[in-house]
Scaffold this motif. Structure first.
Motif, PDB file in Angstrom:
ATOM      1  N   GLU A 395       0.638  -1.175   0.017  1.00 51.61           N
ATOM      2  CA  GLU A 395       0.061  -0.067   0.192  1.00 51.61           C
ATOM      3  C   GLU A 395       0.622   1.045  -0.128  1.00 51.61           C
ATOM      4  OE1 GLU A 395      -2.950  -0.165  -0.758  1.00 51.61           O
ATOM      5  OE2 GLU A 395      -3.747  -2.128   0.229  1.00 51.61           O
ATOM      6  N   PHE A 396       2.218   1.011   0.549  1.00 46.80           N
ATOM      7  CA  PHE A 396       2.929   2.175   1.076  1.00 46.80           C
ATOM      8  C   PHE A 396       4.095   2.598  -0.663  1.00 46.80           C
ATOM      9  CE2 PHE A 396       0.781   2.144   4.172  1.00 46.80           C
ATOM     10  CZ  PHE A 396       0.433   3.605   4.757  1.00 46.80           C
ATOM     11  N   LEU A 397       4.172   1.350  -1.731  1.00 44.79           N
ATOM     12  CA  LEU A 397       5.144   1.606  -2.622  1.00 44.79           C
ATOM     13  C   LEU A 397       5.569   2.899  -3.329  1.00 44.79           C
ATOM     14  CD1 LEU A 397       5.038  -1.402  -5.024  1.00 44.79           C
ATOM     15  CD2 LEU A 397       6.634  -0.720  -3.226  1.00 44.79           C
ATOM     16  N   ASN A 398       4.480   3.995  -3.547  1.00 42.98           N
ATOM     17  CA  ASN A 398       4.394   5.298  -3.861  1.00 42.98           C
ATOM     18  C   ASN A 398       5.204   5.795  -2.961  1.00 42.98           C
ATOM     19  OD1 ASN A 398       3.425   5.652  -6.693  1.00 42.98           O
ATOM     20  ND2 ASN A 398       2.202   4.193  -5.957  1.00 42.98           N
ATOM     21  N   GLU A 399       4.720   5.700  -2.016  1.00 41.20           N
ATOM     22  CA  GLU A 399       4.792   6.773  -0.718  1.00 41.20           C
ATOM     23  C   GLU A 399       6.542   6.603  -0.558  1.00 41.20           C
ATOM     24  OE1 GLU A 399       1.779   5.380  -0.511  1.00 41.20           O
ATOM     25  OE2 GLU A 399       1.139   7.998  -1.099  1.00 41.20           O
ATOM     26  N   SER A 400       6.829   5.276  -0.332  1.00 42.45           N
ATOM     27  CA  SER A 400       7.875   4.708   0.123  1.00 42.45           C
ATOM     28  C   SER A 400       9.564   5.551  -0.955  1.00 42.45           C
ATOM     29  CB  SER A 400       8.166   3.302   0.791  1.00 42.45           C
ATOM     30  OG  SER A 400       7.356   2.780   1.499  1.00 42.45           O
ATOM     31  N   SER A 401       8.909   5.243  -2.565  1.00 44.82           N
ATOM     32  CA  SER A 401       9.619   5.435  -3.363  1.00 44.82           C
ATOM     33  C   SER A 401       9.954   7.119  -3.633  1.00 44.82           C
ATOM     34  CB  SER A 401       8.940   5.177  -4.958  1.00 44.82           C
ATOM     35  OG  SER A 401       7.948   5.457  -5.290  1.00 44.82           O
ATOM     36  N   GLU A 402       8.905   7.799  -3.014  1.00 44.18           N
ATOM     37  CA  GLU A 402       9.142   8.969  -2.888  1.00 44.18           C
ATOM     38  C   GLU A 402      10.180   9.387  -1.754  1.00 44.18           C
ATOM     39  OE1 GLU A 402       5.077  10.832  -2.634  1.00 44.18           O
ATOM     40  OE2 GLU A 402       4.441  10.297  -4.744  1.00 44.18           O
ATOM     41  N   PHE A 403       9.639   8.958  -0.510  1.00 49.67           N
ATOM     42  CA  PHE A 403      10.603   9.592   1.021  1.00 49.67           C
ATOM     43  C   PHE A 403      11.975   9.007   0.261  1.00 49.67           C
ATOM     44  CE2 PHE A 403      11.555   7.987   4.694  1.00 49.67           C
ATOM     45  CZ  PHE A 403      11.147   9.018   5.233  1.00 49.67           C
ATOM     46  N   ALA A 404      12.252   7.620  -0.677  1.00 56.29           N
ATOM     47  CA  ALA A 404      13.714   7.306  -0.832  1.00 56.29           C
ATOM     48  C   ALA A 404      14.217   8.077  -1.565  1.00 56.29           C
ATOM     49  CB  ALA A 404      13.615   6.031  -1.282  1.00 56.29           C
ATOM     50  N   GLU A 405      12.978   8.807  -2.432  1.00 56.55           N
ATOM     51  CA  GLU A 405      13.825  10.100  -3.470  1.00 56.55           C
ATOM     52  C   GLU A 405      14.349  11.356  -2.789  1.00 56.55           C
ATOM     53  OE1 GLU A 405      11.397  10.199  -7.150  1.00 56.55           O
ATOM     54  OE2 GLU A 405      12.139  11.582  -7.888  1.00 56.55           O
ATOM     55  N   VAL A 406      13.453  11.929  -2.488  1.00 52.82           N
ATOM     56  CA  VAL A 406      14.126  13.065  -1.568  1.00 52.82           C
ATOM     57  C   VAL A 406      15.728  12.676  -0.405  1.00 52.82           C
ATOM     58  CG1 VAL A 406      11.952  13.125   0.601  1.00 52.82           C
ATOM     59  CG2 VAL A 406      12.965  14.887  -0.543  1.00 52.82           C
ATOM     60  N   ILE A 407      15.827  12.225   0.423  1.00 49.11           N
ATOM     61  CA  ILE A 407      16.138  11.325   1.185  1.00 49.11           C
ATOM     62  C   ILE A 407      17.880  11.579   0.363  1.00 49.11           C
ATOM     63  CG2 ILE A 407      17.639  10.053   2.702  1.00 49.11           C
ATOM     64  CD1 ILE A 407      15.543  10.867   3.961  1.00 49.11           C
ATOM     65  N   GLN A 408      17.335  10.349  -1.433  1.00 42.89           N
ATOM     66  CA  GLN A 408      18.798  10.602  -1.801  1.00 42.89           C
ATOM     67  C   GLN A 408      19.276  11.635  -2.182  1.00 42.89           C
ATOM     68  OE1 GLN A 408      20.469   7.501  -2.434  1.00 42.89           O
ATOM     69  NE2 GLN A 408      21.381   8.029  -3.655  1.00 42.89           N
ATOM     70  N   LYS A 409      18.557  12.366  -2.402  1.00 40.63           N
ATOM     71  CA  LYS A 409      18.731  13.627  -3.304  1.00 40.63           C
ATOM     72  C   LYS A 409      19.246  14.483  -1.962  1.00 40.63           C
ATOM     73  CE  LYS A 409      16.239  17.137  -3.821  1.00 40.63           C
ATOM     74  NZ  LYS A 409      14.393  17.685  -3.999  1.00 40.63           N
ATOM     75  N   GLU A 410      19.151  14.936  -0.530  1.00 42.50           N
ATOM     76  CA  GLU A 410      19.039  15.478   0.212  1.00 42.50           C
ATOM     77  C   GLU A 410      20.787  15.024   0.683  1.00 42.50           C
ATOM     78  OE1 GLU A 410      18.429  18.152   1.113  1.00 42.50           O
ATOM     79  OE2 GLU A 410      15.965  18.011   0.522  1.00 42.50           O
ATOM     80  N   LEU A 411      20.916  13.309  -0.035  1.00 46.53           N
ATOM     81  CA  LEU A 411      22.198  12.809   1.001  1.00 46.53           C
ATOM     82  C   LEU A 411      23.791  13.020  -0.043  1.00 46.53           C
ATOM     83  CD1 LEU A 411      20.915   9.993   2.530  1.00 46.53           C
ATOM     84  CD2 LEU A 411      22.248  11.599   3.598  1.00 46.53           C
ATOM     85  N   THR A 412      23.022  13.433  -1.700  1.00 43.55           N
ATOM     86  CA  THR A 412      23.579  12.702  -2.206  1.00 43.55           C
ATOM     87  C   THR A 412      24.095  14.912  -2.723  1.00 43.55           C
ATOM     88  OG1 THR A 412      22.115  12.815  -4.300  1.00 43.55           O
ATOM     89  CG2 THR A 412      23.252  10.792  -3.619  1.00 43.55           C
TER      90      THR A 412
END
Ligand SMILES: [Zn+2]
Length: 484
Positions: A395-412
């Protein structure tokens, strides 16, 4: 009869009689109920039978052979139609129509173009013919709440309302163990929703479409139930979860209030170890604590660390911590490792399930075995930290992938190492955990340069800041979506 005369006769017949045939079907949406009606092409015009319309309006059609006219009656109204006559009697008033009704094959036919004028006058409802979509919309038209799905486990009952578009909603608890969700502008596909039997904590469901939206009422089996409503997209749906609680039915806050920060490994499990002896468990604990401190001080949310010292915590225990605290977000912090010394960079995983039962079984087995395999045989995948996962994550695939994307962006954007992008993996154990969840692999502890970075206070500070900023912007976007 000679042949030429026969040919002329056929030609005359073709010219005089307009061609008739079942052209196609028309979808009729009447207050959320779907009908399929056949349409007939007579000459240039498209017709629908008066009989089909009688069914849609739940009325009846009477044909008077002597007077050569048809009368359609429904809920106190009447429509009188005479074939080839441009006037229709609606209740007690005449209506002039541009295309006359026809009698074909003993059936009374009405031009679809004239249906809106006749039946909006007769029913008082909005009636629209959409030639592009080939649909006839009556009243509230097409349903935007397509259906309802239930699933139950010992930890609770999950209900998914499938929507065609996002709808604003208002949840509230009602007396006598009832919980209501009102969807603004919602139109139920009523035939589907009322027919379902309910499992788990739900005894029955009442659903109705009103003038300004749809009301779905859950009758619960127990007095002490916690209800939580979440709006999800891609596909659009509303997730309602019921879990056993200590108090009467309560609506939980919908904002992201509880965040679980999970420093990977600990105690007898050191995680990956660098060439100079730096342990993954040491790095993840320090950064996890920094993230927790930033979140508490600046975002004023409840933060739970799965461990606060160098101790062993099993995956099952980590899951239990997230479950018991009803976490809204789960972030697992790790360092990567590879046999290839040159491998380096940052990657973020969102946790997902395998597509088939077989694939799930294989993945589960491989993961269980991997720790016992020789590092050489396990290859690069041996370095990946798996969190066991549950089907609820679907149920949370979309939310989790969006969350992962923003974390990856902030880290890199803060690090000067390779951006390895997003990835998905994971398996099951967080039973009944309904939250977006990710796992970050900050840098490679097996890479000499990156191990050096992971030792540095400044790098750890940047890592914590990146994770914090990622959570902050995800929270903001998430709450904007929920109209909080
Ligand atoms: Zn790890």
């Amino acid at each position: 009869m000679d042949n030429s005369f026969k040919n002329i006769l056929i030609l005359i017949t073709l010219l005089v009689l307009p061609a008739i045939g079942a052209a196609a079907s028309i979808a009729v949406f009447s207050d959320g109920v779907v009908y399929n009606a056949e349409s007939y092409k007579i000459g240039e015009d498209e017709y629908i039978s008066a009989e089909a319309l009688a069914k849609v309006f739940r009325g009846r059609l009477q044909w008077n052979d002597k007077l050569h006219k048809g009368k359609l009656t429904f809920s106190g109204h009447s429509v009188v139609l005479i074939p080839d006559n441009p006037f229709v009697l609606v209740d007690k008033g005449f209506l002039s129509i541009p295309v006359t009704p026809q009698l074909h094959g003993g059936k009374l036919m009405i031009s679809v173009l004239t249906v809106p004028a006749i039946f909006s006058k007769a029913s008082g409802k909005k009636v629209v013919w959409d030639p592009e979509a080939r649909t006839l919309l009556i009243g509230r038209g097409a349903p935007n709440i397509k259906g309802i799905r239930f699933s139950s486990s010992p930890s609770g009952t999950k209900v998914v309302l499938d929507l065609t578009k996002p709808l604003k909603y208002r949840p509230r608890s009602l007396p006598k163990n009832k919980f209501e969700v009102f969807l603004e502008g919602g139109v139920l596909n009523s035939s589907d929703i009322s027919a379902k039997s309910c499992p788990g904590l739900i005894r029955s469901v009442d659903a109705e479409t009103t003038d300004d939206g749809a009301r779905v009422v859950f009758h619960l089996n127990k007095r002490h139930v916690k209800a939580k409503v979440l709006s999800l997209k891609g596909p659009n749906r509303l997730l309602v979860t019921f879990t056993p609680g200590r108090k009467e039915v309560v609506v939980e806050k919908r904002a992201l209030e509880v965040i679980v920060v999970d420093p990977g490994h600990g105690g007898r499990d050191p995680g990956a170890v660098g060439r100079t002896g730096l342990c993954e468990k040491t790095v993840t604990l320090d950064i996890g604590k920094r993230v927790a401190e930033l979140l508490r001080r600046k975002l004023h949310v409840k933060v739970i660390l799965t461990r606060t010292k160098d101790e062993f915590v099993s995956l099952a225990e980590r899951a239990k911590i997230a479950n018991e605290n009803k976490a809204d977000l789960f972030v697992s912090i790790h360092c990567n490792a590879s046999l290839k010394r040159e491998s380096g960079g940052t990657e973020t995983y969102f946790l997902s399930v395998a597509k088939t039962d077989w694939a799930r079984a294989v993945e589960a087995r491989e993961n269980a075995v991997i720790k016992f395999e020789l590092p050489e045989a396990a290859g690069d995948t041996a370095s990946l930290d798996y969190i066991l996962w549950d089907m609820a994550q679907n149920e949370f695939l979309n939310e989790s992938s969006e969350f992962a994307e923003v974390i990856q962006k902030e880290l890199t954007s803060r690090f000067r190492i390779e951006d390895r992008g997003l990835n998905q993996a994971g398996f099951y154990v967080l039973k009944g955990c309904y939250m977006p969840a990710i796992l970050v692999e900050l840098a490679f502890i097996s890479n000499r340069k990156e191990e050096k970075l992971l030792k540095k206070d400044s790098f750890r500070g940047k890592a914590a800041q990146g994770i914090y900023e990622g959570i902050k912007s995800f929270k903001k976007a998430y709450e904007r979506k929920l109209n909080l």
